[in-house]
Design an enzyme around this catalytic site. Structure first.
Site, PDB file in Angstrom:
ATOM      1  N   VAL A  72      10.071  21.546 -37.401  1.00 50.83           N
ATOM      2  CA  VAL A  72      10.498  20.173 -37.070  1.00 50.83           C
ATOM      3  C   VAL A  72      11.536  20.209 -35.957  1.00 50.83           C
ATOM      4  CG1 VAL A  72      11.617  18.095 -37.961  1.00 50.83           C
ATOM      5  CG2 VAL A  72       9.956  19.305 -39.364  1.00 50.83           C
ATOM      6  N   ALA A  73      12.415  21.218 -35.999  1.00 54.04           N
ATOM      7  CA  ALA A  73      13.453  21.330 -34.979  1.00 54.04           C
ATOM      8  C   ALA A  73      12.881  21.728 -33.624  1.00 54.04           C
ATOM      9  CB  ALA A  73      14.498  22.354 -35.418  1.00 54.04           C
ATOM     10  N   ASP A  90      -6.673   2.078   3.328  1.00 54.29           N
ATOM     11  CA  ASP A  90      -7.606   1.233   4.058  1.00 54.29           C
ATOM     12  C   ASP A  90      -6.832   0.535   5.178  1.00 54.29           C
ATOM     13  OD1 ASP A  90     -10.026  -0.113   4.568  1.00 54.29           O
ATOM     14  OD2 ASP A  90      -9.349  -1.851   3.423  1.00 54.29           O
ATOM     15  N   ASP A 137      -8.881  -2.754  -0.776  1.00 56.02           N
ATOM     16  CA  ASP A 137      -9.031  -4.106  -1.291  1.00 56.02           C
ATOM     17  C   ASP A 137     -10.482  -4.510  -1.521  1.00 56.02           C
ATOM     18  OD1 ASP A 137      -9.860  -4.226   1.306  1.00 56.02           O
ATOM     19  OD2 ASP A 137      -8.558  -5.867   1.924  1.00 56.02           O
ATOM     20  N   ASP A 148     -14.081   0.143  -1.589  1.00 56.61           N
ATOM     21  CA  ASP A 148     -12.958   1.036  -1.898  1.00 56.61           C
ATOM     22  C   ASP A 148     -12.938   1.472  -3.361  1.00 56.61           C
ATOM     23  OD1 ASP A 148     -11.808   0.874   0.715  1.00 56.61           O
ATOM     24  OD2 ASP A 148     -11.062  -1.120   0.208  1.00 56.61           O
TER      25      ASP A 148
END
Length: 901
Positions: free
Chosen positions: A285-286, A332, A628, A632
Site C-alpha cells: 500500500v505504501a 492547415d 477545419d 483534415d
C-alpha cells in the site's frame, strides 16, 4: 480505380446506362438501390459505455492496486479492522475509470458528423421528370440538378455547367470556389481540387447552375473514403498515458519484489507468517501511490478549465499534457493561418502599384482610384446587408464579396450605389469569356459599361487607357507595364482582376456582347488574397523559440501556399515545398528519411496528410495537427494531438480532434502548448512529491522490518497519509504558475519517461529523508512509551514532515524560503486543510482510538514539530550544492574553451 474525369460524357452515360434527357427509370432505381445500398456512410460498431469503463482497468498500476485492495480487505476482515482501506482504493479507481470512459464516449462523434454533411433532399431527373427525392435514395446513374446554394449530394461527373462555381474547401482545402466545366481531362494524375469536371459530396454551389451524373454514392465517394480512413485510424497513445503506464509497471514490480523480500526476512527473524504478511501488505500500500491516477486526472481537468479561458476546449484530458511535448505542428492554411476571407490588398492604377494599408486606408482617392473602386462594386452580383448586431454580412462569390468589402473601406456601399446608379443591363460572367459586364445609369444623360475579368480577356476588348485623367490609346509600352504589374501580383499569390469601362450617352437598345464589350477604356487592376492572420507571425516565431517545427499542409495551390508561408516565416531559406502529386512519387522510405526538409505541402489529398503525420511520428516526433475541413479529419485523428477550428471548422473535424479552438486562432495553439508544458511541470512536481513520500514510507517500513524493530505504521495510517495528507497538496501543486523560461526550452523527448536521472535522484534522497525523520520519531516514541507511542509519533511526524516538504517542490533550484507562498494560495489552503485533518486524528479521542493511536505530551509534540521542519533545511542544502555544482561546471567549461582558443 476509374478516373471518371478522364472520360467523355457519352462514355459515362453508357457506363451507367442512363440518359441526359430522361435519367433513370423508377424500376432501375429500385434495382440499383438493392445493388449499391443507400447513399449514406457506414459506421463501425460502437463500444458500449460499460466496455469503455472496463477498459480503463487494463493499466498495470491499476491491476496492482486492485490486488492490493483485495489483499488489504482480506487482512482487514481477518484482523477485525473492516474494509475501509479496500473501499477507499476502489472508490478512487472507479471514479477515475468513469472519467476516462466518459471522455472516450465524447470522442466518438466524427462519423456521425459526416452523415450530417449531405442535404436531406436532392433534385434529380427520373423518368424524364425533375423531382425531389431523399438524398439517401440517390443511386449511381442518377442525373442531379444543381442550383446556387445546393449541397452536392454525391460524387458527380458534370454534364452541364453554366457559370458553375462550387466551394470545395471543406474537402480540398482550397480557398476559392472552383470554376466547373464539362470537358474531359487528359492527365491521369490530377489532384482532387483540379478535377474541374467533377463535383464532390459535401461541396456547395456558390454560383451558376448545372447538372451531373452520379458516379459514386455512400462509402464510395471521396467523403466516404475519409469516413473509412477515420474507421481505420487507430487512436495514438498519448505521451502521458505511456509514461503513467511505464511508471505503474516499475512501481508495481518494485512493490512486489520489496514485499517478497520483507516477508522472507521477517519470517527468517522468527516472526509469524500472518504478522509478516500484514507488514508486506502495508508495504505494498505504501509503495504504490493510490492517489496518483486521481491526482493526474484532476490536474489535467484543472488544466482543461484553464484552457477554456484561453479559447481552447479540450475533448480528451491527456491532450493538454500532450501539447506540452509537441515537437511539430502540422497546420492547415485556409482558416487556420489565414483569415478565410478574400481581401483586396493591392491596386494598380495610373501605372502605379499601391499596397492597401487596410488598418489606415487612404482618406482621399484620386479620380482613377475612385472610378476603379466604383466599377468593382457595381460590376458584382454579391450582396451586402447589415445583420441584427449591426455588422456587415456578404452573400455570393468570395471574390465579389472581397470587392464589396473593399468598397466599404472607402465608404462605398453597394446597396446605396445601386440606388444611385441603377443597373439597366448586364452580361453575366461565363467561363469562356471570363468577363462580367454591367450597364449602370450614371445620370439622366449618360450610362456606363463596367467590365471586370481576367487580364487577357479584358485587355482584348480595350483600345484605350486612362492615365492621370487623360484617356489615350493603349500602346505596347502600356501593355508591357500592365502585364509586368500583373505578373508581380500573381507571383505574390494574388488573384488579379482587371477593370475597364466605357461611357454611353444613353442605355443600349440591345444587350449584345459584341456591342458592349469593345472599345473599352482600361483603368486598372485589383489583387486579392486570403491574408495571414496578423497574430500568426508572432505565434510562429514563438514556436521556433520553443523548439517546435511548424509545417503548412494545404489543398491550395503551391504558389499561394508558399507566399503565405514566406510571409509568416514557416518557409525559410533552405526549406523545400512539395505538392501531393510529387509526394506520390516518393517511396515511403525516401519520404520518411527526408520529411524534415519540407515546410510546405500543397495540393494534398486527405491520405497525404495522414502520411505526412505518420512520417513525422516515425521520426519520434510528437505531432500536433490543426485543421477545419472534412479533409483534415483523418490526419487530426492520426496525430498525437488534433486541434480543430471552432468557428469555421466542420463537425467532422471537431469530432476527430482532441481540442477545439473557439477563436480559430493559430496563436491559441501556442498558448495551449505553454499551458501543456506548465501542466506537465506541475504533474512532475506532484509525482515527485507523491513518490518521495511513498519512498519514505517504504524506507521506514523496510528498515524497521530488516532490524526487527516492529511495525511503525498500520495499513490505515499509510492509507490516511497517502490519500489525505499527500493528495490535497499534490492537487494544489497543479496551479503552480509557469516558469518564466517555459517557452524557451526545447520540447521534451516523448520517449523519455518521468524518471530521468535528476528525477530519480531527487525522489530517492528526499524519500530517504522523509523516511528517516519518522523513523527517528518512532525510535524516540518506542523508547519513551512503547509501540503505540512510537506509532503515534511516527504517524504525526510523517504527516507534518510531508506538509513541510511540499513547499520544496515549487522549484528544483530555488530555495522554498525565497519563493512567495502566496503565488499558490490553493497550496497554502491544502496544507492548512491537511494539517487540520491530521490534528483531528491526533487530538480527538474517539478518532484517535479508531486509528489505534495515543495522546502525546508537550515534549513529544515539540519533538514532532522540530523534526517536521527538517525537510526544508535538508532540501535547501541540496539545492545549494546543486547550484554551486552547476556553477563550477560552467566555470570549468569556460576555462576549457579559453584553453582551446
Amino acid at each position: 480505380m476509374t478516373n471518371f474525369y478522364n472520360q467523355e460524357i457519352n462514355e459515362i452515360l453508357t457506363r451507367f446506362k442512363t440518359t441526359e434527357t430522361a435519367g433513370l427509370t423508377t424500376e432501375e432505381v429500385k434495382r440499383r438501390l438493392e445493388e449499391h445500398g443507400y447513399n449514406q456512410l457506414d459506421s463501425k460498431h460502437k463500444k458500449s459505455f460499460f466496455l469503455m469503463f472496463v477498459a480503463q482497468f487494463k493499466s498495470f498500476m491499476i491491476i496492482i492496486l486492485l490486488i492490493a485492495a483485495a489483499i488489504s480487505g482480506i487482512v482487514g476482515v481477518m484482523e477485525g479492522e473492516g474494509l475501509l482501506d479496500t473501499f477507499v482504493i476502489l472508490g478512487i479507481l472507479i471514479l477515475n475509470a468513469f472519467v476516462g470512459a466518459y471522455q472516450e464516449r465524447k470522442a466518438e462523434s466524427s462519423l456521425e458528423a459526416l452523415k450530417n454533411l449531405a442535404a436531406p433532399e436532392t433534385k434529380v431527373l427520373r423518368d424524364g421528370v425533375i423531382t425531389e427525392i431523399l438524398t439517401r435514395e440517390l443511386v449511381p446513374g442518377d442525373v442531379v440538378i444543381l442550383e446556387t446554394g445546393a449541397v452536392i449530394p454525391a460524387d458527380l461527373r458534370l454534364n452541364e455547367a453554366i457559370n458553375l462555381k462550387i466551394q470545395e474547401s471543406a474537402l480540398t482545402g482550397e480557398s476559392f470556389p472552383v470554376d466547373k466545366q464539362t470537358d474531359s481531362l487528359t492527365s491521369d494524375d490530377i489532384a482532387l481540387g483540379d478535377r474541374t469536371n467533377m463535383a464532390f459530396s459535401s461541396g456547395m454551389v456558390t454560383y451558376g447552375r448545372g447538372r451531373g451524373i452520379v458516379v459514386a454514392t455512400g462509402m464510395a465517394t471521396q467523403v466516404g473514403k475519409i469516413a473509412d480512413m477515420l474507421q481505420q485510424t487507430v487512436d495514438t497513445e498519448t505521451p502521458m498515458s505511456r509514461r503513467l503506464e511505464q511508471l505503474g509497471k516499475v512501481l508495481g514490480i518494485a512493490a512486489l519484489i520489496i514485499c517478497a523480500v520483507i516477508f522472507i526476512v521477517g519470517v527468517l527473524y522468527g516472526n509469524s507468517v500472518l504478522s509478516m504478511f500484514m507488514t508486506a501488505v502495508s508495504l505494498a500500500v505504501a509503495a504504490i501511490p493510490e492517489g496518483l491516477p486521481a491526482v493526474s486526472t484532476v490536474v489535467l481537468a484543472i488544466g482543461v478549465q484553464r484552457m477554456v479561458k484561453r479559447n481552447a476546449i479540450i475533448r480528451t484530458l491527456p491532450s493538454v499534457e500532450t501539447l506540452g511535448s509537441a515537437t511539430v505542428i502540422c497546420t492547415d492554411k485556409t482558416g487556420t493561418l489565414t483569415q478565410n476571407k478574400m481581401t483586396v490588398v493591392e491596386a494598380y492604377v495610373n501605372h502605379k502599384r499601391d499596397v492597401i494599408n487596410r488598418a489606415a486606408p487612404a482618406t482621399v482617392l484620386n479620380e482613377e482610384e475612385n472610378r476603379l473602386l466604383l466599377i468593382s462594386v457595381l460590376c458584382a452580383d454579391a450582396q451586402l446587408r447589415v445583420n441584427e448586431d449591426g455588422k456587415f454580412e456578404f452573400t455570393g462569390d468570395p471574390t465579389e464579396t472581397a470587392l464589396l468589402d473593399f468598397g466599404i473601406l472607402y465608404g462605398m456601399y453597394k446597396d446605396e450605389l445601386e440606388k444611385k446608379f441603377p443597373r439597366v443591363a448586364e452580361i453575366p460572367f461565363d467561363s469562356e469569356r471570363k468577363r462580367m459586364t454591367t450597364v449602370n445609369r450614371i445620370s439622366d444623360k449618360s450610362t456606363r459599361i463596367n467590365v471586370k475579368g481576367g487580364l487577357d480577356e479584358v485587355l482584348s476588348v480595350c483600345n484605350k487607357i486612362i492615365i492621370n485623367g487623360k484617356i489615350k490609346p493603349v500602346t505596347s509600352d502600356d501593355t508591357e507595364l500592365i502585364r509586368k504589374a500583373n505578373e508581380t501580383m500573381a507571383n505574390s499569390a494574388l488573384r488579379v482582376l482587371a477593370m475597364a469601362y466605357r461611357d454611353l450617352p444613353e442605355a443600349p437598345q440591345h444587350v449584345e456582347i459584341g456591342e458592349l464589350e469593345n472599345g473599352l477604356i482600361f483603368i486598372g487592376l485589383l489583387g486579392m488574397i486570403d491574408p495571414a492572420r496578423p497574430e500568426v507571425i508572432n505565434a510562429v516565431a514563438k514556436c521556433s523559440t520553443a523548439g517546435i517545427r511548424p509545417v503548412m499542409i494545404t489543398g491550395d495551390h503551391k504558389s499561394t501556399a508558399m507566399a503565405i508561408a514566406r510571409e509568416i516565416e514557416i518557409y525559410r531559406e533552405g526549406d523545400l515545398a512539395i505538392t501531393g502529386a510529387e509526394l506520390e512519387k516518393l517511396s515511403e522510405k525516401e519520404f520518411d528519411e527526408n520529411v524534415a526538409r519540407y515546410s510546405v505541402y500543397a495540393r494534398v489529398a486527405p491520405e497525404h496528410k495522414v502520411r505526412i503525420v505518420k512520417a513525422w511520428q516515425k521520426n519520434d516526433e510528437v505531432v500536433a495537427m490543426t485543421g477545419d475541413g472534412v479533409n483534415d479529419a483523418p490526419a487530426l485523428k492520426q496525430a498525437d494531438i488534433g486541434a480543430a477550428m471552432g468557428i469555421v471548422g466542420t463537425d467532422v473535424a471537431k469530432g476527430a480532434a482532441d481540442m477545439v479552438l473557439t477563436d480559430d486562432n493559430f496563436a491559441t495553439i501556442v498558448s495551449a502548448v505553454e499551458e501543456g508544458r506548465r501542466i506537465y511541470d506541475n504533474i512532475l512536481k506532484a509525482i515527485q512529491f507523491l513518490l518521495s513520500t511513498n519512498i519514505g514510507e517504504i524506507f521506514l517500513l523496510l528498515i524497521t522490518a530488516v532490524f526487527n524493530l516492529g511495525t511503525p505504521l498500520l495499513p490505515i495510517h499509510i492509507l490516511w497519509v497517502n490519500l489525505v495528507t499527500d493528495s490535497l497538496p499534490a492537487l494544489a501543486l497543479s496551479v503552480d504558475p509557469a516558469e518564466k523560461d517555459i517557452m524557451k526550452r526545447k520540447p521534451r523527448n516523448s520517449k523519455r519517461g518521468f524518471m530521468t536521472k535528476g528525477m530519480v535522484w531527487r525522489i530517492m534522497y528526499q524519500g530517504v529523508m522523509i523516511g528517516a525523520i519518522p523513523l527517528a520519531a518512532f525510535i524516540i516514541g518506542l523508547h519513551d512509551g512503547g509501540m503505540i507511542m512510537g506509532q503515534t509519533m511516527a504517524f504525526a511526524t510523517l504527516m507534518f514532515a510531508q506538509l513541510m516538504h511540499v513547499r520544496n517542490l515549487h522549484s528544483n533550484t530555488r530555495s522554498s524560503l525565497a519563493i512567495n507562498p502566496l503565488k499558490n494560495k490553493p497550496l497554502i489552503g491544502a496544507i492548512i486543510a491537511s494539517a487540520g485533518l491530521a490534528l483531528i486524528v491526533l487530538l480527538i479521542p474517539p478518532v484517535r482510538d479508531a486509528f489505534s493511536l495515543t495522546a502525546m505530551d508537550g515534549k513529544h509534540w515539540l519533538a514532532v514539530v522540530l523534526m517536521s521542519l527538517t525537510p526544508i533545511l535538508v532540501v535547501d542544502i541540496f539545492k545549494l550544492l546543486r547550484i554551486n555544482s552547476t556553477r563550477d561546471e560552467k566555470i570549468k567549461t569556460i576555462t576549457m574553451q579559453n584553453i582551446v582558443i
